[in-house]
Design a protein around this motif. Sequence first.
Motif, PDB file in Angstrom:
ATOM      1  N   PHE A   1      11.115 -19.386  14.139  1.00  0.00           N
ATOM      2  CA  PHE A   1      10.283 -18.186  14.072  1.00  0.00           C
ATOM      3  C   PHE A   1       9.005 -18.360  14.890  1.00  0.00           C
ATOM      4  CE2 PHE A   1       6.858 -15.811  11.822  1.00  0.00           C
ATOM      5  CZ  PHE A   1       7.277 -14.539  12.176  1.00  0.00           C
TER       6      PHE A   1
ATOM      7  N   HIS B 155       9.806 -18.268  18.442  1.00  0.00           N
ATOM      8  CA  HIS B 155      10.075 -16.888  18.856  1.00  0.00           C
ATOM      9  C   HIS B 155       8.771 -16.124  19.098  1.00  0.00           C
ATOM     10  CE1 HIS B 155      11.700 -12.854  18.968  1.00  0.00           C
ATOM     11  NE2 HIS B 155      10.884 -12.527  17.988  1.00  0.00           N
TER      12      HIS B 155
ATOM     13  N   GLU C  50       2.781 -10.054  14.190  1.00  0.00           N
ATOM     14  CA  GLU C  50       3.803 -10.870  13.544  1.00  0.00           C
ATOM     15  C   GLU C  50       3.335 -11.321  12.166  1.00  0.00           C
ATOM     16  OE1 GLU C  50       6.767 -11.228  14.395  1.00  0.00           O
ATOM     17  OE2 GLU C  50       6.752 -10.541  16.470  1.00  0.00           O
TER      18      GLU C  50
ATOM     19  N   LEU D  39       1.315  -9.676  10.397  1.00  0.00           N
ATOM     20  CA  LEU D  39       1.155  -8.491   9.558  1.00  0.00           C
ATOM     21  C   LEU D  39       2.440  -7.698   9.429  1.00  0.00           C
ATOM     22  CD1 LEU D  39      -2.213  -7.158  10.941  1.00  0.00           C
ATOM     23  CD2 LEU D  39      -1.840  -8.542   8.937  1.00  0.00           C
ATOM     24  N   ARG D  40       3.560  -8.320   9.703  1.00  0.00           N
ATOM     25  CA  ARG D  40       4.836  -7.616   9.714  1.00  0.00           C
ATOM     26  C   ARG D  40       5.101  -6.819   8.436  1.00  0.00           C
ATOM     27  NH1 ARG D  40       8.724  -6.980  12.755  1.00  0.00           N
ATOM     28  NH2 ARG D  40       7.704  -8.087  14.407  1.00  0.00           N
ATOM     29  N   VAL D  41       4.426  -7.190   7.366  1.00  0.00           N
ATOM     30  CA  VAL D  41       4.708  -6.554   6.078  1.00  0.00           C
ATOM     31  C   VAL D  41       4.240  -5.114   5.985  1.00  0.00           C
ATOM     32  CG1 VAL D  41       5.065  -8.379   4.465  1.00  0.00           C
ATOM     33  CG2 VAL D  41       2.778  -7.959   5.362  1.00  0.00           C
TER      34      VAL D  41
ATOM     35  N   PRO E 164       3.505  -2.176   8.153  1.00  0.00           N
ATOM     36  CA  PRO E 164       3.515  -1.646   9.517  1.00  0.00           C
ATOM     37  C   PRO E 164       2.487  -0.546   9.754  1.00  0.00           C
ATOM     38  CG  PRO E 164       5.588  -1.198   8.384  1.00  0.00           C
ATOM     39  CD  PRO E 164       4.771  -1.996   7.468  1.00  0.00           C
TER      40      PRO E 164
ATOM     41  N   ILE F 107      -4.896  -0.720  12.069  1.00  0.00           N
ATOM     42  CA  ILE F 107      -5.839  -1.764  12.486  1.00  0.00           C
ATOM     43  C   ILE F 107      -5.856  -1.893  14.007  1.00  0.00           C
ATOM     44  CG2 ILE F 107      -6.303  -4.239  12.400  1.00  0.00           C
ATOM     45  CD1 ILE F 107      -5.104  -4.192   9.560  1.00  0.00           C
TER      46      ILE F 107
ATOM     47  N   ILE G 265     -21.374  -6.407  15.996  1.00  0.00           N
ATOM     48  CA  ILE G 265     -20.039  -6.815  16.424  1.00  0.00           C
ATOM     49  C   ILE G 265     -19.515  -7.923  15.517  1.00  0.00           C
ATOM     50  CG2 ILE G 265     -18.779  -8.026  18.257  1.00  0.00           C
ATOM     51  CD1 ILE G 265     -20.594  -6.442  20.221  1.00  0.00           C
TER      52      ILE G 265
ATOM     53  N   LEU H 245     -18.490  -6.463  12.230  1.00  0.00           N
ATOM     54  CA  LEU H 245     -17.264  -5.698  12.407  1.00  0.00           C
ATOM     55  C   LEU H 245     -16.046  -6.620  12.458  1.00  0.00           C
ATOM     56  CD1 LEU H 245     -17.860  -2.787  14.825  1.00  0.00           C
ATOM     57  CD2 LEU H 245     -15.904  -3.011  13.286  1.00  0.00           C
TER      58      LEU H 245
ATOM     59  N   ILE I  93     -12.917  -6.806   9.840  1.00  0.00           N
ATOM     60  CA  ILE I  93     -11.529  -6.614  10.241  1.00  0.00           C
ATOM     61  C   ILE I  93     -10.695  -7.833   9.842  1.00  0.00           C
ATOM     62  CG2 ILE I  93     -10.021  -6.456  12.254  1.00  0.00           C
ATOM     63  CD1 ILE I  93     -12.342  -4.744  13.489  1.00  0.00           C
ATOM     64  N   LEU I  94     -11.257  -9.004  10.052  1.00  0.00           N
ATOM     65  CA  LEU I  94     -10.535 -10.220   9.671  1.00  0.00           C
ATOM     66  C   LEU I  94     -10.251 -10.223   8.176  1.00  0.00           C
ATOM     67  CD1 LEU I  94     -12.174 -12.997  11.840  1.00  0.00           C
ATOM     68  CD2 LEU I  94      -9.784 -12.318  11.798  1.00  0.00           C
TER      69      LEU I  94
ATOM     70  N   LEU J 208      -9.969  -7.634   6.285  1.00  0.00           N
ATOM     71  CA  LEU J 208      -8.954  -6.618   6.049  1.00  0.00           C
ATOM     72  C   LEU J 208      -7.562  -7.190   6.301  1.00  0.00           C
ATOM     73  CD1 LEU J 208      -9.920  -3.123   7.410  1.00  0.00           C
ATOM     74  CD2 LEU J 208      -7.968  -3.580   5.933  1.00  0.00           C
ATOM     75  N   ILE J 209      -7.483  -7.922   7.408  1.00  0.00           N
ATOM     76  CA  ILE J 209      -6.184  -8.458   7.786  1.00  0.00           C
ATOM     77  C   ILE J 209      -5.711  -9.482   6.766  1.00  0.00           C
ATOM     78  CG2 ILE J 209      -5.027  -9.947   9.471  1.00  0.00           C
ATOM     79  CD1 ILE J 209      -6.900  -8.502  11.530  1.00  0.00           C
TER      80      ILE J 209
ATOM     81  N   CYS K 189      -4.204  -8.159   3.857  1.00  0.00           N
ATOM     82  CA  CYS K 189      -2.879  -7.570   4.026  1.00  0.00           C
ATOM     83  C   CYS K 189      -1.783  -8.616   3.999  1.00  0.00           C
ATOM     84  CB  CYS K 189      -2.785  -6.818   5.354  1.00  0.00           C
ATOM     85  SG  CYS K 189      -3.822  -5.380   5.390  1.00  0.00           S
ATOM     86  N   VAL K 190      -2.142  -9.842   4.280  1.00  0.00           N
ATOM     87  CA  VAL K 190      -1.132 -10.871   4.488  1.00  0.00           C
ATOM     88  C   VAL K 190      -0.356 -11.288   3.232  1.00  0.00           C
ATOM     89  CG1 VAL K 190      -0.758 -13.248   5.251  1.00  0.00           C
ATOM     90  CG2 VAL K 190      -2.177 -11.725   6.588  1.00  0.00           C
TER      91      VAL K 190
ATOM     92  N   PHE L 205      11.022   0.029   8.245  1.00  0.00           N
ATOM     93  CA  PHE L 205       9.989   0.521   7.318  1.00  0.00           C
ATOM     94  C   PHE L 205       8.887   1.247   8.067  1.00  0.00           C
ATOM     95  CE2 PHE L 205      11.961  -3.035   5.088  1.00  0.00           C
ATOM     96  CZ  PHE L 205      12.335  -2.401   3.922  1.00  0.00           C
ATOM     97  N   SER L 206       9.019   1.264   9.399  1.00  0.00           N
ATOM     98  CA  SER L 206       8.082   2.071  10.181  1.00  0.00           C
ATOM     99  C   SER L 206       8.898   2.757  11.264  1.00  0.00           C
ATOM    100  CB  SER L 206       6.996   1.190  10.796  1.00  0.00           C
ATOM    101  OG  SER L 206       7.521   0.402  11.829  1.00  0.00           O
TER     102      SER L 206
ATOM    103  N   ASP M 150      10.165  -5.608   8.540  1.00  0.00           N
ATOM    104  CA  ASP M 150      10.317  -4.327   9.236  1.00  0.00           C
ATOM    105  C   ASP M 150      10.902  -4.560  10.624  1.00  0.00           C
ATOM    106  OD1 ASP M 150       9.988  -1.717  10.111  1.00  0.00           O
ATOM    107  OD2 ASP M 150       7.982  -2.148  10.866  1.00  0.00           O
TER     108      ASP M 150
ATOM    109  N   GLN N  64      12.212  -5.967  17.744  1.00  0.00           N
ATOM    110  CA  GLN N  64      11.552  -6.252  16.466  1.00  0.00           C
ATOM    111  C   GLN N  64      12.544  -6.773  15.443  1.00  0.00           C
ATOM    112  OE1 GLN N  64       8.200  -4.669  15.323  1.00  0.00           O
ATOM    113  NE2 GLN N  64       7.956  -3.054  16.849  1.00  0.00           N
TER     114      GLN N  64
ATOM    115  N   SER O 260      12.622 -10.473  15.652  1.00  0.00           N
ATOM    116  CA  SER O 260      11.480 -11.067  14.949  1.00  0.00           C
ATOM    117  C   SER O 260      11.682 -11.016  13.444  1.00  0.00           C
ATOM    118  CB  SER O 260      10.196 -10.303  15.280  1.00  0.00           C
ATOM    119  OG  SER O 260       9.849 -10.482  16.604  1.00  0.00           O
TER     120      SER O 260
ATOM    121  N   LYS P 178      11.808 -14.156  10.960  1.00  0.00           N
ATOM    122  CA  LYS P 178      10.786 -14.324   9.931  1.00  0.00           C
ATOM    123  C   LYS P 178      11.449 -14.544   8.578  1.00  0.00           C
ATOM    124  CE  LYS P 178       7.951 -12.147   6.808  1.00  0.00           C
ATOM    125  NZ  LYS P 178       8.371 -11.198   5.798  1.00  0.00           N
TER     126      LYS P 178
ATOM    127  N   VAL Q 227      10.462 -18.220   7.677  1.00  0.00           N
ATOM    128  CA  VAL Q 227       9.252 -18.193   6.851  1.00  0.00           C
ATOM    129  C   VAL Q 227       9.615 -18.005   5.383  1.00  0.00           C
ATOM    130  CG1 VAL Q 227       7.050 -17.051   6.455  1.00  0.00           C
ATOM    131  CG2 VAL Q 227       7.931 -17.286   8.776  1.00  0.00           C
TER     132      VAL Q 227
END
Lengths: 323, 400, 251, 289
Positions: free
Chosen positions: A32, A35, A281, A283-285, A287, A293, B9, B12, B16-17, B19-20, B23-24, B56-57, B93, B100, B103, B107, B111
């Motif tokens: 992965f 990839h 990648e 954040l693939r969960v 979309p 973002i 900056i 900001l 954003i970091l 936020l990300i 989400c993980v 999913f998208s 997704d 995709q 990928s 994953k 993973v």
Amino acid sequence: MKAIKENKYSIFLIIGVLLLVSILPLLVNLPFVLHVLISTLMYIGFALSYDIVTGQIGAVSLAHASFFGLGAYVTALIGKAIGAPFWLNIIIATILSIGLAIVMSLPAFRLSDLSFSFATLGLALTVQLVVKNWVKITRGPMCIHNVSNSSLWFNGILEISRTNLIAYFYLFLMVDIVIIILYRLISTGRLGRTLTAVRNDEVLASSVGINIQRYKRLTFFISAGIAGAIGSLWAPYISVVCPDYLSMDYTLNLLAIVFIGGSGSLLGVVGGSILLTVWPELLRVTPAFRLIIYGLFLLIFVTSIPNGVKGIISNVNKRLKIN
Amino acid sequence: MNKHKFWSICILTGTILALITSCVPQQSIQSEDEKAVDVSIAEEKEPIRIGVAASFSGPIAYVGEGYMMGATLALEELGGKIAGYPIQFYTADNACNPEQATSAIRKLVDVDEVHLILGSGCSSCTLASMPLLEENKVAQITGGSTAPEISEMAGIGGNIWEFRVNASSTVMAEAYAPYIAKNEKSVFFMAFNDDYGRGAVDAIKPLLQAEGVEILGEEYFERGTSDVRPILLKIKEANPSALLLTTTESDAITILRQFKELGLSIKIYGYNSTIVTGLFTEMTPDEPGLNEGILEITWWAQGMTPEMEEAFLSRWGTEASPHRAIYYFIVRYVVKEAIELAAQRGEITRESLRDALNDLSIENTPIGPLEFDDNNQAHHWLPVYTMKDGVVEVIEILKP
Amino acid sequence: MPLLKVCGLTKKFYGITAVNNVSFAVNTGEIVGLIGPNGSGKTTLFNCITRMLIADQGRVLFNGEDISNFKPAQIAQKGLARSFHFIRVFIDLTVRENILVAAQHHQQDNDLEQIFRTKNSRLLDQEILIKADKIINFIGLQGLTNEKAGNLSYGQRKLLSFSMAIIFHPKLVLLDEPAAAVNPTMIKRIGEYIRTLNQQGITFIIVEHNMEFIMGLADRIIALDQGSIIADGLPRDVQHDYRVQEAYFGV
Amino acid sequence: MEIFLQYLIAGITNGATYALVALGLTLLVGVARLVNFAHGDFFMLGGYLLVFLFVDKEIPYLLSIVITLIVMLILGLLFERIVVHPTINKTWREQLVATLATSIILSNVAILFWGTTPRLAPTKLSLTILRLGPITISSHRFVVFFVAVISFIALSFFTKNTKIGKAMRAASQNRDACLIYGINVNFVSLVTVTISTMMSGLAGVIITPLYNVSPTVGSVMTLKALTSVVMGGLGNTTGAIISAFILGIVEALFSGYVSSQYQDVASFVIMILILVFRPHGMFGKKVGI
């Protein structure tokens, strides 16, 4: 003086980083991760080719995915028919992409600025529609799914299996190094100055004797050729070629990479590619969130951070030096 | 000014970091009951991880959402466990895009280290994922892709890791063509301009011609096209005795409305279309009878499984549909039996699950006996049904 | 044979005639001043000569060659340079690079040679680099050689754009208000440069509102009003021409 | 003949929807010189707001329109402040990317809120089918046509006869001169962008009952509106409206008599030909450097 120095270092920096990257597969052997690395390498080359026309000369083409897709279809159709090795596919794809670029440039380069972007948008969608509906040749939306593996010689001799990620990694790494060198050669020196001049002020450029049309065409053709080459290499890796390859999504991705990274800058574009390929990648969960973002980033960078990631880095550098 | 900008900056980027990273976190869908059960059992078994690689998208994200609804419901009915193993779903997704999809599969395999994958509804994604299944020796059960190539390439002598439950467009066409030929003299095709629509038409066209049905034309349109009146007028001009429609609920509503607006009165056969469902009726409360009298064939019709439909409605607050139901059946029967068989034989691994799928023979399911043939293709029943007075009426169940 | 010959040039915008049947000739070695009140068509005339605008009628002969159908870049390559009313420089390039860009289209090598840095191409690079540094010294911007042009002051930009116009030894230079919005010291310097270059054989046509400056500099003055030439002669004569006075002061 | 007439009517009624969407965009292009790639996404938001208010909350149609317009007003102000204002003095490249980014954000926010399944909001009128001789037509199509005409007239009146409208026209011709004559360019920009956004939202509310609304409808509408605006000459309102109808008719006829799959190719080819041979549009004026 500082600016020149920084530019001179960046090529060494990039090559040094690439060398470091090149031993990565020996350290991480998780497919992965490999990839993701391969995708990143692909996008680096792809984005650099886009930046030649969009960042360097400033003609925002929205047709870049067409060349990428054409390259992929070349491998899937012609390459398969004659059992060509990957380097021959690349050559054919490059030539045909440049051919398509020449056809597109006939109407598109009679226009400037925004009209040029519109025209390329219309042309890109037209090409995609043709590929999608010309079912006899392209199988249309049913996609071509049995793209043959890359091979070093004719008829599948010395085949590189698509599951051999390490081989693909080095293949793309080599292609990237070639593209980076080409990008450097184009974006610096006399040609680089000319391109910047055209981007800054077309009227002044023509008044000092620069043939704007010629340089615009030159960069458009070069970038189209590179995109075709990358597409032809990407198709056997993914194994399926669909009309999606020619869609605006790819072009939008590139636009985001170039503008977030910092258009017209090698370091910026490479940074942008890494940023925007690795994060999605991770954040693939989610979309929808991912794209939001993505969009927010793009907006913030375009409205308030003029030179993208590159700008931030040099800003921080300056600050460190002052303090 | 400059300093101000620099700090803004920084802030900001930090936001954003943050936020990300928020989400993980892990994405396993675990029902609450399942956790409760986990605690009560002293002897904890290693959970079985099942990946769902679907869209999913993108334009058909609702298909992926529907799959998860069905799969989650089935798992909850099973108490979150199969053969004593807790089950965890991992989603990835693929946006219905082969690149995709690659990928997504990687994953899930690397993973999330899943034992089994539930595949995509997009044929292009399924085809792109097949080499990866072989590479990683992990089985995939597909419930939505209709391209005939998948089963041509799968099974003995081909890719032994790909299993398909739903009928391919060829299988469905073979069942449907005689039925249409019996009643109609000429047909016109109207279908999505994608592998789903084009594949369906390609499969049935030669069969209908062989049966002596005249083909008066075929028109393809993009998903989400708002104005289809020019196409419908063309059909009106051709005046076929029947229209074969391949689409999905929401586009069907637009088409049928404009069909009505233009005053057309041609018999409609839904083909992989999912128009004759409770979901369709639920979506058109103002227009009762929009899908009245339309004939359809799919892998599942409303009324075949009343208990499941009720459970679905109470769990999700919306009607089941073929897309939503198929993953219910896959998890409820195929996955369950496969895991049980593998557990009986010994350790649960990717290989043992594949072997179990290969040897699987389920006698009784609401959609018929399920067993994978030499091409790893299951042959479920194909119901032909229609909408009569707002109720789905099954006319005939075609059994292979 | 005159260096530049303009015959019956006419340009209309929306029915308004900006340049009306203008004919004149300029000989090698002259400094010609072009004056006229605002909106009299001076800049339009420049734009028509250099084909930034396409004239409705008329021909332009440069060095005996009809350049009416040439592209702006070709005209520049023939040796006809110009500067702009609103100062234009390439803001992302340094001072030196700006001058190099202006000089480089005279190099006789193709794009591929440039991309792959052939020996020939590198020699040519050296050549123009020396030339560029010389001109930077000439206009006195040595200290700013590697400064981005976007960071320069207005006067410095003016000098830069002036030097970009003269770098490749053009035969004829069209200057659009070189002395506007510049301090008196700078005006004096620009005047000196023009004279020096003129002595080296470069011909000038200069649009200017600063009467003192242009009258002292020009060998000949052409006055425009409402798109037509109303006077053409020695500075002193034109200054006292009643039509010119009328055009300027409404006397 | 009868079938031709039906194609023509299908084209005209579809052209009216394009015209309604193009109106707001042409104002923005004309005054602010801004090509807004997120224009269609405001259309989409308008549609979703209608679904939310009219279908989910069961608020009467007319009241839903009013509420939607108020929300669009706020969104328009935000859009101007966050996206347009910071890029107004930058090149067209930055503007292009900024509006594209807005489009990406808005369509994905819509996915987050409403999912990707298209939503419907049929009104009584849109379900009532009128029979005029051999032709049948949904009565809501007249509403669309009527609103398009009214909006066009109102917009023309507004720009020609009101003080702010005149300032807008002046700003479209020369920004610098406006600064000198004391016209508040900032305010003009704010008003223009807001009106444009509101018109796009209005189009969404008016058109959605006929079809459906999905997150992807925005980009389709942007493309149609852009094509009309480019064909008509950037910023030429009348030109854009005529082009929108031409576009609708050409699409219907092409799709009826040639091929429906290549229908979009026909409109792109026309757009590119017009761009090449009349760079300032069919009805645009030629402008010098």
